[in-house]
Design a protein around this motif. Structure first.
Motif, PDB file in Angstrom:
ATOM      1  N   UNK A  78      22.147 -38.958  15.896  1.00  0.00           N
ATOM      2  CA  UNK A  78      23.231 -38.957  16.887  1.00  0.00           C
ATOM      3  C   UNK A  78      22.674 -38.597  18.266  1.00  0.00           C
TER       4      UNK A  78
ATOM      5  N   UNK B 129      19.640 -39.084  19.281  1.00  0.00           N
ATOM      6  CA  UNK B 129      18.893 -40.250  19.752  1.00  0.00           C
ATOM      7  C   UNK B 129      19.801 -41.249  20.468  1.00  0.00           C
ATOM      8  N   UNK B 130      20.951 -41.532  19.831  1.00  0.00           N
ATOM      9  CA  UNK B 130      21.887 -42.512  20.399  1.00  0.00           C
ATOM     10  C   UNK B 130      22.403 -42.052  21.752  1.00  0.00           C
TER      11      UNK B 130
ATOM     12  N   UNK C 263      19.672 -42.475  24.305  1.00  0.00           N
ATOM     13  CA  UNK C 263      19.567 -43.901  24.655  1.00  0.00           C
ATOM     14  C   UNK C 263      20.673 -44.317  25.626  1.00  0.00           C
ATOM     15  N   UNK C 264      21.900 -43.872  25.303  1.00  0.00           N
ATOM     16  CA  UNK C 264      23.042 -44.237  26.145  1.00  0.00           C
ATOM     17  C   UNK C 264      22.868 -43.679  27.551  1.00  0.00           C
TER      18      UNK C 264
END
Lengths: 139, 479
Positions: A2, A4-5, A8-9
């Motif tokens: 989570x 990581x996401x 990235x966002x």
């Protein structure tokens, strides 16, 4: 994961904001000059004579300025030719994009724009157009 | 979006080396991913040329192709996890399943170069139009965007879902809504629509074969609606949630395709949509009507976000389907089956990336490649249509052979839907043999030979070779 996401966002968002900022900063718009007005009037006359629909003079000045803007930027260049061919396609936005037999009118307006704003590129672009198989689809 | 789980998607029979986390996604995220992989504002100026008739050009394909594809894949995905390979494997046989997923994968090879060319030219338009003629600029954009996409995809599904959803909202839904609002405001100010909006203009002018080519090729506008079914196992309740995702995606795709194209046609006369300047000029002309051209660079960046989001879904989907069947049946060498620590098919992505980068650079650098490029793109869409033919046959067979298999959704009149979808796919396959504008004055015979030979080679010969050369030791080689 989570985490990581989210990272990235945030990175993606940051890059987008940065690009938009650069775009806004470097955006110069087109020059509204006497020459731009004169060219726009000339284009209106040419479009009318060809029986094509005509936008407002103001709109033409805003988009094409006095030099034709992006229309006159090396239209025979590989990427620009790729873009031209990429527009003579169906209505797909994904991998279903497929070439079609385009109508004559899709290049008529551009040829007239180039005749007025960048006649030196006209011959080169006309050669590209002559090599296309066009039809009266949207008459 | 993430919760712990135990098993890789679609790999129920397989035992993974180590338990890992499944990254669950919501059905809305899957709907947005599906929409992002199919719809964008890129074709809006192209279709604005047809004015009111653009509605017809999108609705007819929606009835004969979108509806069957969406409903049939909703039924199949709600009953069988693993995407098209699983459906066709169970419905027909395993080699046919491999053929189907190969066709879906192969189709994407020629998608990325034109997409990345669009990204490069749009960013040039935003930052400095002169850059569009710079080879170095184009090469950098293509390489950075594509390989960043590969890196993001290799991090797992939830990252892809998040970025694809974000890309769709930022780069398609918001600017699409803005275009529609500006279009309505333009008409509301008392301006006359640039395109005639009478009932006579609802049907496109009939120009024989070229009109037929346009209408039938538009079926492919909706290709890819089934692609994200490979992620159905990432839903908490696949049977119920996948059909909901498909219906939401269907509605969004239709709105995104039709309304912005109409709005542009109200403001910009068709003949003034310059083609070499790309779609940005059309948006610039729309903003010019409202003295708000400062929005153009912002919109350009938003469109790029949407394009890259769409690219991510295509990177993550078909290659995953290819991996799943290859692991189970040993159709690909172990190197290509290798997973990274996130359980992603990294080596397939990298191999695909090398091929794509070469094609993309040739597309952007060599003028004569452009027309050849579009002919090869026809080959890959022909190959993709083979997958649809197999999918519709498999759906009918599964309904007959497994009538009681639990399905979260049962498509109404499935046989009829499959018949219509099959006929539409076949029509699109046949119309692919008509030479397009880009083929110019070349010989029709040569075109037919290239397309037929290419489709047979890429669509049948290559997967046949993989099938023949497979080794028993390749099964689950790296699982």
């Amino acid at each position: 994961m989570m985490q990581d996401s989210k990272v990235l966002a945030w990175i993606s968002g940051g890059v987008l904001v940065l690009m938009a900022g650069i775009g806004l900063f470097t955006y110069r718009g087109v020059k509204q000059s006497v020459e731009a007005e004169a060219k726009a009037d000339q284009l209106v006359a040419e479009l009318t004579a060809a029986g094509l629909r005509v936008p407002t003079t103001e709109q033409i000045v805003h988009v094409l300025g006095d030099d034709g803007g992006a229309v006159c930027l090396d239209p025979g260049d590989a990427l620009r030719r790729g873009i031209l061919y990429g527009q003579l396609t169906n209505g797909a936005g994904g991998p279903g994009q497929r070439p079609v037999i385009a109508g004559n009118n899709v290049v008529k307006g551009q040829l007239i724009i180039m005749k007025v704003y960048c006649p030196d590129h006209l011959e080169e672009f006309q050669e590209v157009v002559d090599d296309l198989k066009l039809a009266e689809v949207d008459a | 979006m993430d919760v712990p789980a135990t098993e890789p998607v679609g790999d129920k029979g397989a035992k993974p080396k180590t338990a890992r986390n499944i990254q669950y996604i919501s059905w809305v995220a899957l709907a947005l991913m599906t929409t992002s992989s199919v719809a964008s504002l890129r074709p809006s100026p192209t279709m604005a040329v047809y004015g009111l008739a653009s509605i017809f050009l999108y609705i007819v394909p929606a009835i004969v192709f979108l509806l069957p594809t969406a409903l049939v894949s909703a039924e199949l995905a709600s009953g069988w996890e693993g995407g098209v390979y699983k459906w066709v494997s169970e419905g027909i046989n395993k080699p046919a399943g491999f053929l189907a997923v190969w066709c879906q994968f192969a189709m994407t090879i020629f998608y990325y170069p034109s997409l990345l060319g669009f990204v490069a030219s749009t960013l040039a338009y935003v930052i400095n139009p002169d850059l569009a003629s710079s080879g170095v600029w184009t090469a950098i954009v293509i390489m950075v965007c594509y390989w960043s996409g590969v890196w993001v995809s290799s991090r797992g599904t939830s990252g892809v879902a998040g970025l694809a959803s974000g890309g769709l909202i930022i780069g398609t839904l918001i600017p699409g809504a803005l275009l529609v609002i500006l279009g309505i405001a333009f008409l509301g100010q008392g301006n006359e629509s640039a395109a005639p909006m009478t009932a006579d203009n609802l049907i496109p002018a009939w120009a024989g074969l070229s009109s037929l080519v346009l209408i039938v090729n538009n079926f492919l506008s909706y290709s890819g609606m089934e692609m994200n079914a490979v992620h159905v196992g990432s839903l908490k309740q696949p049977g119920k949630e996948f059909p909901k995702a498909m219906f939401l995606a269907m509605g969004l795709v239709l709105l995104i395709f039709i309304l912005p194209a109409l709005a542009i046609s109200w403001i910009v006369p068709a003949e003034q949509l310059s083609l070499t300047a790309g779609v940005m000029q059309a948006f610039d002309a729309v903003f010019a009507a409202f003295d708000s051209q400062w929005l153009t660079p912002i919109l350009g960046v938003m469109l790029v976000a949407a394009s890259l989001g769409g690219m991510l879904t295509w990177l993550a989907g078909p290659s995953r389907g290819l991996l799943l069947i290859s692991k189970q049946e040993g159709y690909l060498p172990p190197f290509l089956q290798k997973l990274n620590k996130h359980g992603v098919q990294q080596n397939i992505l990298v191999t695909q990336g090398l091929v794509t980068t070469l094609i993309a650079l040739a597309y952007a650098f060599i003028p004569d490649v452009s027309s050849a490029y579009w002919i090869f793109s026809v080959i890959t869409t022909q190959v993709y249509l083979i997958m649809y033919l197999l999918m519709f046959v498999a759906a009918v067979r599964l309904r007959r052979s497994h009538p009681d298999h639990p399905r979260g959704y049962r498509a109404p009149m499935l046989t009829g839907l499959c018949g219509v979808g099959f006929a539409a796919s076949l029509a699109a396959l046949l119309i692919g043999f008509v030479p397009p504008s880009q083929f110019g004055s070349g010989s029709v015979g040569v075109y037919l030979a290239v397309v037929a030979g290419g489709a047979l080679g890429l669509g049948l010969l290559v997967p046949f070779l993989f099938y023949k050369l497979r080794k028993p030791s390749w099964k689950e080689a790296s699982a």
